[in-house]
Design a protein around this motif. Structure first.
Motif, PDB file in Angstrom:
ATOM      1  N   SER A  23      21.129  50.401  54.923  1.00 44.92           N
ATOM      2  CA  SER A  23      21.208  49.443  53.815  1.00 44.92           C
ATOM      3  C   SER A  23      21.852  50.068  52.591  1.00 44.92           C
ATOM      4  N   PHE A  24      21.406  51.288  52.284  1.00 41.28           N
ATOM      5  CA  PHE A  24      21.953  51.997  51.119  1.00 41.28           C
ATOM      6  C   PHE A  24      23.429  52.311  51.338  1.00 41.28           C
ATOM      7  N   GLY A  25      23.762  52.687  52.579  1.00 38.97           N
ATOM      8  CA  GLY A  25      25.142  53.019  52.904  1.00 38.97           C
ATOM      9  C   GLY A  25      26.070  51.826  52.739  1.00 38.97           C
ATOM     10  N   LYS A  26      25.584  50.625  53.106  1.00 43.42           N
ATOM     11  CA  LYS A  26      26.392  49.419  52.946  1.00 43.42           C
ATOM     12  C   LYS A  26      26.684  49.149  51.469  1.00 43.42           C
ATOM     13  N   GLY A  27      25.653  49.359  50.629  1.00 44.86           N
ATOM     14  CA  GLY A  27      25.840  49.155  49.190  1.00 44.86           C
ATOM     15  C   GLY A  27      26.846  50.138  48.616  1.00 44.86           C
ATOM     16  N   ILE A  28      26.742  51.406  49.044  1.00 48.15           N
ATOM     17  CA  ILE A  28      27.671  52.439  48.582  1.00 48.15           C
ATOM     18  C   ILE A  28      29.095  52.109  49.032  1.00 48.15           C
ATOM     19  N   LEU A  29      29.220  51.640  50.293  1.00 50.06           N
ATOM     20  CA  LEU A  29      30.539  51.291  50.826  1.00 50.06           C
ATOM     21  C   LEU A  29      31.172  50.174  50.003  1.00 50.06           C
ATOM     22  N   GLN A  30      30.342  49.206  49.606  1.00 49.28           N
ATOM     23  CA  GLN A  30      30.856  48.113  48.781  1.00 49.28           C
ATOM     24  C   GLN A  30      31.342  48.640  47.437  1.00 49.28           C
ATOM     25  N   GLY A  31      30.588  49.609  46.889  1.00 46.90           N
ATOM     26  CA  GLY A  31      31.003  50.216  45.622  1.00 46.90           C
ATOM     27  C   GLY A  31      32.288  51.014  45.768  1.00 46.90           C
ATOM     28  N   LEU A  32      32.405  51.739  46.892  1.00 44.64           N
ATOM     29  CA  LEU A  32      33.600  52.558  47.126  1.00 44.64           C
ATOM     30  C   LEU A  32      34.857  51.706  47.311  1.00 44.64           C
ATOM     31  N   THR A  33      34.686  50.572  47.994  1.00 48.32           N
ATOM     32  CA  THR A  33      35.848  49.720  48.265  1.00 48.32           C
ATOM     33  C   THR A  33      36.215  48.844  47.071  1.00 48.32           C
ATOM     34  N   SER A  34      35.422  48.910  46.001  1.00 42.74           N
ATOM     35  CA  SER A  34      35.712  48.080  44.825  1.00 42.74           C
ATOM     36  C   SER A  34      37.062  48.430  44.204  1.00 42.74           C
ATOM     37  N   ILE A  35      37.540  49.649  44.432  1.00 40.63           N
ATOM     38  CA  ILE A  35      38.812  50.067  43.835  1.00 40.63           C
ATOM     39  C   ILE A  35      39.986  49.248  44.396  1.00 40.63           C
ATOM     40  N   PHE A  36      39.841  48.751  45.634  1.00 39.33           N
ATOM     41  CA  PHE A  36      40.918  47.953  46.245  1.00 39.33           C
ATOM     42  C   PHE A  36      40.908  46.514  45.732  1.00 39.33           C
ATOM     43  N   LYS A  37      39.818  46.140  45.043  1.00 41.64           N
ATOM     44  CA  LYS A  37      39.692  44.764  44.555  1.00 41.64           C
ATOM     45  C   LYS A  37      39.790  44.686  43.033  1.00 41.64           C
ATOM     46  N   LEU A  38      40.181  45.782  42.418  1.00 45.13           N
ATOM     47  CA  LEU A  38      40.269  45.799  40.958  1.00 45.13           C
ATOM     48  C   LEU A  38      41.214  44.720  40.446  1.00 45.13           C
ATOM     49  N   LYS A  39      40.745  44.006  39.423  1.00 42.95           N
ATOM     50  CA  LYS A  39      41.561  42.943  38.835  1.00 42.95           C
ATOM     51  C   LYS A  39      42.516  43.508  37.772  1.00 42.95           C
ATOM     52  N   GLN A  40      42.148  44.668  37.232  1.00 42.59           N
ATOM     53  CA  GLN A  40      42.957  45.254  36.164  1.00 42.59           C
ATOM     54  C   GLN A  40      43.281  46.712  36.510  1.00 42.59           C
ATOM     55  N   GLU A  91      33.243  45.067  38.129  1.00 42.32           N
ATOM     56  CA  GLU A  91      33.686  43.677  38.012  1.00 42.32           C
ATOM     57  C   GLU A  91      34.008  43.014  39.354  1.00 42.32           C
ATOM     58  N   PRO A  92      34.702  43.688  40.304  1.00 38.57           N
ATOM     59  CA  PRO A  92      35.007  43.052  41.592  1.00 38.57           C
ATOM     60  C   PRO A  92      33.769  42.657  42.396  1.00 38.57           C
ATOM     61  N   MET A  93      32.616  43.279  42.102  1.00 37.69           N
ATOM     62  CA  MET A  93      31.376  42.968  42.814  1.00 37.69           C
ATOM     63  C   MET A  93      30.585  41.871  42.099  1.00 37.69           C
ATOM     64  N   GLY A  94      31.198  41.282  41.072  1.00 34.77           N
ATOM     65  CA  GLY A  94      30.550  40.178  40.375  1.00 34.77           C
ATOM     66  C   GLY A  94      29.634  40.595  39.250  1.00 34.77           C
ATOM     67  N   HIS A  95      29.770  41.821  38.769  1.00 38.72           N
ATOM     68  CA  HIS A  95      28.908  42.319  37.691  1.00 38.72           C
ATOM     69  C   HIS A  95      29.752  42.631  36.462  1.00 38.72           C
ATOM     70  N   ARG A  96      29.609  41.796  35.457  1.00 39.11           N
ATOM     71  CA  ARG A  96      30.302  42.031  34.192  1.00 39.11           C
ATOM     72  C   ARG A  96      29.264  42.582  33.222  1.00 39.11           C
ATOM     73  N   ILE A  97      29.282  43.894  33.007  1.00 36.00           N
ATOM     74  CA  ILE A  97      28.231  44.541  32.212  1.00 36.00           C
ATOM     75  C   ILE A  97      28.715  44.817  30.796  1.00 36.00           C
TER      76      ILE A  97
END
Length: 356
Positions: A217-234, A73-79
């Motif tokens: 490029s892949f590493g940047k995507g993974i880093l964004q996924g890893l840091t998503s925990i700090f942006k959790l809304k819930q 969700e923090p990355m803009g993906h509501r699945i």
């Protein structure tokens, strides 16, 4: 875009190595076993408890799917929770064929139905593993607090058994080395470790040299996924679902004990010990955990029985019997959920294609 590349030879080698691991550990687990004892115990087991354990195993899938949604969700993906569930199920199914392939398969499956970039979803999967490791460390801590006597008793047992075998007995591989003049095994194994380490480093250098841009490029995507925990809304829900997953894992493992008369008196603390030992067994890259899980349970139950003042041999037998109930249960859930996921994901992909 999600791009898949497959190397048939690499897949075949991985499967062969995985099966070799499974066969080797299964041989170690079953060595000297009386199969009639296994048959009798399996025949008198109370499978109501096994079915009850299966409910918790399935519930863990659902909790994991919802938690994954919270991480994306923090990355803009509501699945869709259902698409997350079937992607996870498909990933577990792939792990039964090629160990550790499920993570990539899961991320790729999600891309097909939700268009979440593979690198980003893969980053959240790595984050899941980190969170799961922390939970596992928590269970290990509980085990050390409540079942340290079992660990100590087993250690003393192993030392005592080793003392009975003072004479060096080379294994099959070492006997072949002796035929060609290799007798200093300490030096040989040290050199072998150094060579493997150097080859691994060389492999990393070559991969980085020829795949540098893709890796960055892949590493940047993974880093964004890893840091998503700090942006959790819930964050509260994330913690609750994480606890829910591991509570389900605990009961899925512990309730199977009640299916067998010899282990029906196991305590809650014994359950902590079992889930830790079982998880360690599943870490080994053997197909479906076969062999490694069985051996881990054999050794784990030996430790528990020794700590109770009972026979180590009986503990080993009961550990194997437990594993012959628990592991097939896990594999059956993976197979059923995985096979259902294939048409469900195909249906979801068709809906995406129609919209486009």
């Amino acid at each position: 875009m999600a791009k898949k590349s497959s190397n048939p030879l690499k897949s075949i080698i991985t499967i062969v190595v995985s099966l070799a691991f499974a066969g080797f550990f299964l041989w170690l687990a079953l060595k000297g076993l009386d199969f009639k004892v296994i048959q009798k115990s399996l025949a008198k087991a109370n499978y109501f408890w096994v079915a009850f354990a299966a409910v918790f195993g399935l519930l863990a899938y659902w909790f994991r799917a919802i938690r994954w949604n919270l991480m994306l969700e923090p990355m803009g993906h509501r699945i869709s929770n259902s698409n997350a569930l079937w992607s996870i199920s498909f990933g577990y199914l792939m792990n039964l064929t090629i160990p550790r392939s499920g993570e990539v398969a899961r991320a790729t499956a999600l891309y097909g139905v939700e268009k979440v970039p593979v690198d980003k979803s893969f980053g959240t999967i790595i984050l899941e593993r980190v969170v799961d490791l922390m939970c596992m460390i928590g269970f290990l801590g509980l085990t050390l607090v409540f079942k340290f006597n079992a660990i100590l008793s087993f250690y003393n047992f192993v030392v005592a058994e080793k003392g009975k075998k003072e004479r060096f007995e080379p294994n099959f591989f070492e006997r072949q080395l002796m035929k060609i003049g290799v007798n200093d095994f300490d030096t040989f194994y040290l050199c072998l470790k150094i060579i493997i380490a150097l080859l691994f480093i060389l492999g990393l250098i070559l991969i980085y040299k020829y795949k540098k841009e893709k890796l960055i490029s892949f590493g940047k995507g993974i880093l964004q996924g890893l840091t998503s925990i700090f942006k959790l809304k819930q964050k509260g829900k994330f913690i609750l679902y994480t606890l829910g997953i591991w509570i389900c894992y605990y009961f899925a493992a512990y309730l199977v004990c009640f299916a067998l008369p010899e282990t029906s008196n196991f305590t809650i603390a014994d359950g902590f010990f079992i889930i830790v030992v079982g998880t360690l067994g599943m870490i080994i890259p053997a197909s479906g955990g076969i062999g490694a899980f069985n051996l881990a349970m054999k050794l784990g139950f030996m430790a528990l029985f020794i700590a109770m003042g009972k026979s180590a041999e009986l503990g080993g037998e009961m550990g194997l019997i437990y594993s012959f109930i628990s592991l097939p249960l896990q594999i059956m859930i993976m197979l059923v959920m995985g096979l259902i996921s294939i048409p469900m994901l195909a249906k979801a992909r068709n809906k995406v294609a129609d919209k486009e």
